[in-house]
Design a protein around this motif. Sequence first.
Motif, mmCIF file in Angstrom:
data_model
loop_
_atom_site.group_PDB
_atom_site.id
_atom_site.type_symbol
_atom_site.label_atom_id
_atom_site.label_comp_id
_atom_site.label_asym_id
_atom_site.label_seq_id
_atom_site.Cartn_x
_atom_site.Cartn_y
_atom_site.Cartn_z
ATOM 1 N N HIS A 1 0.787 -1.374 -0.035
ATOM 2 C CA HIS A 1 -0.027 0.025 0.005
ATOM 3 C C HIS A 1 0.815 1.388 -0.082
ATOM 4 O O HIS A 1 1.975 1.393 0.566
ATOM 5 N N CYS A 2 0.220 2.333 -0.743
ATOM 6 C CA CYS A 2 1.245 3.520 -0.949
ATOM 7 C C CYS A 2 1.420 4.155 0.555
ATOM 8 O O CYS A 2 0.365 4.180 1.400
ATOM 9 N N ASP B 1 -3.178 3.681 -0.527
ATOM 10 C CA ASP B 1 -3.999 3.006 -1.647
ATOM 11 C C ASP B 1 -3.331 1.889 -1.810
ATOM 12 O O ASP B 1 -1.870 1.814 -1.703
ATOM 13 N N ILE C 1 -1.195 -0.558 -3.796
ATOM 14 C CA ILE C 1 -0.464 -0.506 -4.840
ATOM 15 C C ILE C 1 -0.523 -1.924 -6.004
ATOM 16 O O ILE C 1 -0.410 -2.901 -5.520
ATOM 17 N N ARG D 1 2.930 -3.207 -10.523
ATOM 18 C CA ARG D 1 3.992 -2.211 -9.912
ATOM 19 C C ARG D 1 4.725 -2.749 -8.754
ATOM 20 O O ARG D 1 6.022 -2.420 -8.791
ATOM 21 N N CYS E 1 2.117 4.718 -4.742
ATOM 22 C CA CYS E 1 1.068 4.616 -5.908
ATOM 23 C C CYS E 1 1.694 5.523 -7.074
ATOM 24 O O CYS E 1 2.456 6.368 -6.728
#
Length: 69
Positions: free
Chosen positions: A33-34, A39, A41, A45, A54
């Motif tokens: 998670h960012c 958020d 990811i 990525r 993110c």
Amino acid sequence: MDDLDRAQELEMESRNAAIANQIKKQGKTTLSHCQDCGDAIPLRRQKMGGVNRCVECQTYFEQAQRKFK
Ligand SMILES: [Zn+2]
């Protein structure tokens, strides 16, 4: 003799650079998670490695970094 010394020096340098690179890669953390907005990811990525933001936040972060230089 000097040439040999220089060759050994170059070899050492490239080896050190390779090791430093490896450490850098391993030291990079990948988050699910960012770290900025929390958020998720995308997995695609995350596979890049060393991803902790993110796309949006990474873009923003890179732009902010560029401004400081
Ligand atoms: Zn984010």
